[in-house]
Design a protein around this motif. Sequence first.
Motif, PDB file in Angstrom:
ATOM      1  N   LYS A   1       0.884  -1.146   0.158  1.00 22.60           N
ATOM      2  CA  LYS A   1       0.223   0.026   0.100  1.00 22.60           C
ATOM      3  C   LYS A   1       1.107   1.467  -0.011  1.00 22.60           C
ATOM      4  CE  LYS A   1      -4.144  -1.715  -0.099  1.00 22.60           C
ATOM      5  NZ  LYS A   1      -4.902  -1.282  -1.243  1.00 22.60           N
ATOM      6  N   LEU A   2       2.022   1.274   0.794  1.00 24.14           N
ATOM      7  CA  LEU A   2       2.927   2.405   0.783  1.00 24.14           C
ATOM      8  C   LEU A   2       3.436   2.496  -0.561  1.00 24.14           C
ATOM      9  CD1 LEU A   2       4.153   4.708   2.258  1.00 24.14           C
ATOM     10  CD2 LEU A   2       6.194   3.150   3.005  1.00 24.14           C
ATOM     11  N   ALA A   3       3.892   1.506  -1.303  1.00 21.40           N
ATOM     12  CA  ALA A   3       4.523   1.599  -2.490  1.00 21.40           C
ATOM     13  C   ALA A   3       3.474   2.234  -3.654  1.00 21.40           C
ATOM     14  CB  ALA A   3       5.160   0.401  -3.117  1.00 21.40           C
ATOM     15  N   GLU A   4       2.456   1.598  -3.648  1.00 23.84           N
ATOM     16  CA  GLU A   4       1.057   2.115  -4.344  1.00 23.84           C
ATOM     17  C   GLU A   4       1.048   3.580  -4.401  1.00 23.84           C
ATOM     18  OE1 GLU A   4      -1.185  -2.113  -4.959  1.00 23.84           O
ATOM     19  OE2 GLU A   4      -1.895  -0.563  -3.663  1.00 23.84           O
ATOM     20  N   ALA A   5       0.805   3.981  -3.019  1.00 24.34           N
ATOM     21  CA  ALA A   5       0.632   5.415  -2.824  1.00 24.34           C
ATOM     22  C   ALA A   5       1.533   6.318  -3.274  1.00 24.34           C
ATOM     23  CB  ALA A   5       0.328   5.602  -1.039  1.00 24.34           C
ATOM     24  N   ALA A   6       2.848   5.886  -2.866  1.00 27.63           N
ATOM     25  CA  ALA A   6       4.078   6.631  -3.123  1.00 27.63           C
ATOM     26  C   ALA A   6       4.485   6.726  -4.885  1.00 27.63           C
ATOM     27  CB  ALA A   6       5.361   6.085  -2.679  1.00 27.63           C
ATOM     28  N   GLY A   7       3.887   5.846  -5.304  1.00 24.90           N
ATOM     29  CA  GLY A   7       3.988   5.811  -6.926  1.00 24.90           C
ATOM     30  C   GLY A   7       2.894   6.898  -7.567  1.00 24.90           C
ATOM     31  N   HIS A   8       1.810   6.994  -6.713  1.00 23.17           N
ATOM     32  CA  HIS A   8       0.694   7.677  -7.252  1.00 23.17           C
ATOM     33  C   HIS A   8       1.283   9.161  -6.863  1.00 23.17           C
ATOM     34  CE1 HIS A   8      -3.289   9.043  -8.019  1.00 23.17           C
ATOM     35  NE2 HIS A   8      -3.282   9.687  -7.199  1.00 23.17           N
ATOM     36  N   ILE A   9       1.590   9.483  -5.491  1.00 17.08           N
ATOM     37  CA  ILE A   9       2.030  10.909  -5.044  1.00 17.08           C
ATOM     38  C   ILE A   9       3.239  11.406  -5.731  1.00 17.08           C
ATOM     39  CG2 ILE A   9       2.462  12.449  -2.936  1.00 17.08           C
ATOM     40  CD1 ILE A   9       0.451  10.078  -1.618  1.00 17.08           C
ATOM     41  N   VAL A  10       4.176  10.551  -5.478  1.00 15.74           N
ATOM     42  CA  VAL A  10       5.556  10.849  -5.613  1.00 15.74           C
ATOM     43  C   VAL A  10       6.037  10.690  -7.177  1.00 15.74           C
ATOM     44  CG1 VAL A  10       8.009  10.604  -5.210  1.00 15.74           C
ATOM     45  CG2 VAL A  10       6.400  10.523  -3.258  1.00 15.74           C
ATOM     46  N   GLY A  11       5.510   9.763  -7.864  1.00 12.93           N
ATOM     47  CA  GLY A  11       5.826   9.368  -9.242  1.00 12.93           C
ATOM     48  C   GLY A  11       7.053   8.203  -9.342  1.00 12.93           C
ATOM     49  N   GLU A  12       7.576   8.040 -10.243  1.00 11.58           N
ATOM     50  CA  GLU A  12       8.461   7.071 -10.610  1.00 11.58           C
ATOM     51  C   GLU A  12       9.808   7.215  -9.795  1.00 11.58           C
ATOM     52  OE1 GLU A  12       9.805   3.594 -12.263  1.00 11.58           O
ATOM     53  OE2 GLU A  12       8.021   4.443 -12.625  1.00 11.58           O
ATOM     54  N   SER A  13      10.140   5.937  -9.013  1.00  9.60           N
ATOM     55  CA  SER A  13      11.313   6.018  -8.196  1.00  9.60           C
ATOM     56  C   SER A  13      11.601   4.508  -8.106  1.00  9.60           C
ATOM     57  CB  SER A  13      11.078   6.309  -6.732  1.00  9.60           C
ATOM     58  OG  SER A  13      10.205   5.369  -6.025  1.00  9.60           O
ATOM     59  N   LEU A  14      12.775   4.518  -7.422  1.00  8.87           N
ATOM     60  CA  LEU A  14      13.259   2.993  -7.177  1.00  8.87           C
ATOM     61  C   LEU A  14      12.490   1.848  -6.399  1.00  8.87           C
ATOM     62  CD1 LEU A  14      16.090   1.165  -7.479  1.00  8.87           C
ATOM     63  CD2 LEU A  14      16.470   1.488  -5.182  1.00  8.87           C
ATOM     64  N   LEU A  15      11.281   2.794  -5.704  1.00  2.00           N
ATOM     65  CA  LEU A  15      10.111   1.931  -4.920  1.00  2.00           C
ATOM     66  C   LEU A  15       9.330   1.375  -5.934  1.00  2.00           C
ATOM     67  CD1 LEU A  15       8.940   1.022  -2.408  1.00  2.00           C
ATOM     68  CD2 LEU A  15       8.105   3.217  -2.002  1.00  2.00           C
ATOM     69  N   THR A  16       8.806   2.248  -6.941  1.00  2.00           N
ATOM     70  CA  THR A  16       7.822   1.416  -7.755  1.00  2.00           C
ATOM     71  C   THR A  16       8.726   0.620  -8.656  1.00  2.00           C
ATOM     72  OG1 THR A  16       8.565   3.568  -9.304  1.00  2.00           O
ATOM     73  CG2 THR A  16       6.602   3.669  -8.409  1.00  2.00           C
ATOM     74  N   ALA A  17      10.056   0.727  -9.046  1.00  2.00           N
ATOM     75  CA  ALA A  17      10.730  -0.472  -9.808  1.00  2.00           C
ATOM     76  C   ALA A  17      10.624  -1.596  -9.061  1.00  2.00           C
ATOM     77  CB  ALA A  17      11.933   0.081 -10.109  1.00  2.00           C
ATOM     78  N   VAL A  64      11.085  -1.504   4.647  1.00  2.00           N
ATOM     79  CA  VAL A  64      11.887  -1.497   3.489  1.00  2.00           C
ATOM     80  C   VAL A  64      11.397  -0.335   2.488  1.00  2.00           C
ATOM     81  CG1 VAL A  64      12.672  -2.392   1.419  1.00  2.00           C
ATOM     82  CG2 VAL A  64      13.099  -3.598   3.616  1.00  2.00           C
ATOM     83  N   ALA A  65       9.911  -0.272   2.301  1.00  2.00           N
ATOM     84  CA  ALA A  65       9.398   0.632   1.484  1.00  2.00           C
ATOM     85  C   ALA A  65       9.379   2.053   2.252  1.00  2.00           C
ATOM     86  CB  ALA A  65       7.975   0.028   1.202  1.00  2.00           C
ATOM     87  N   LEU A  66       9.384   2.034   3.500  1.00  2.00           N
ATOM     88  CA  LEU A  66       9.532   3.207   3.791  1.00  2.00           C
ATOM     89  C   LEU A  66      11.085   3.937   3.742  1.00  2.00           C
ATOM     90  CD1 LEU A  66       7.792   5.236   5.869  1.00  2.00           C
ATOM     91  CD2 LEU A  66       8.788   4.212   7.800  1.00  2.00           C
ATOM     92  N   GLY A  67      11.958   2.903   4.004  1.00  2.00           N
ATOM     93  CA  GLY A  67      13.340   3.471   3.790  1.00  2.00           C
ATOM     94  C   GLY A  67      13.590   3.850   2.423  1.00  2.00           C
TER      95      GLY A  67
END
Length: 226
Positions: free
Chosen positions: A101-117, A133-136
């Motif tokens: 859920k954090l990774a999905e939300a971050a992709g929507h809010i922040v955009g492309e990052s290593l977390l989306t990868a 790990v997602a938070l870090g």
Amino acid sequence: MTDTLRVLQFGDSVFPVGAFSFSNGLESAVQHAAVRDKESLREFVGSVTRTAATGDGVALLVAHRAARAGDLDLVRDADEAVYLRKLNEETRTMTVRMGRKLAEAAGHIVGESLLTARMRDADAGGIAVTYPVALGVLFAALDLDEREAFAAHQYGAALMVLSAAVRLMRVDHLDTQAILFAVNETVPAMYEQVATAGLDEMQTFAPMADVLAAAHLHAHVRMFMN
């Protein structure tokens, strides 16, 4: 100010990762009278945060540094280290569900990052994304310090228990906030304790918590998912 606001936003207990669905073991502890009052609640929260620091907290710091270096393999190793150290089904469910859920939300809010990868890697049949790990990785993507990521993680672990406590016990919001205030003072020392640890040094030894979690899995009546 922007950095402070980002810490507040992604460390907020109402950020939509589903934390409200979990009690971090408190429900079972109350049911079995391991936690009965304010004093035993304070001890329980202290135990939860110590375990969070020496286990998930180490993986968070490793993942933060790996993300800064662009090392997706090490991020994946950190996720695996977290997952393998969850001895019971409910804690595995918690860390994987909140991590996704954090990774999905971050992709929507922040955009492309290593977390989306990393999430795409997990979707392709790889190791699941875990919450610490997602938070870090997210805090690294936002160029926030690892200490802030660690503090947000510890705060969230304590607050999950205390938010559940007002629904499970005879304690009020002032009692829980006093406990949170005291527990927060221990976070800097916890960071110093684990700051140089690697994944092989993660420690999650908490047998009573594992027994309570196993009992909760088969409970007939429960408010929380763990």
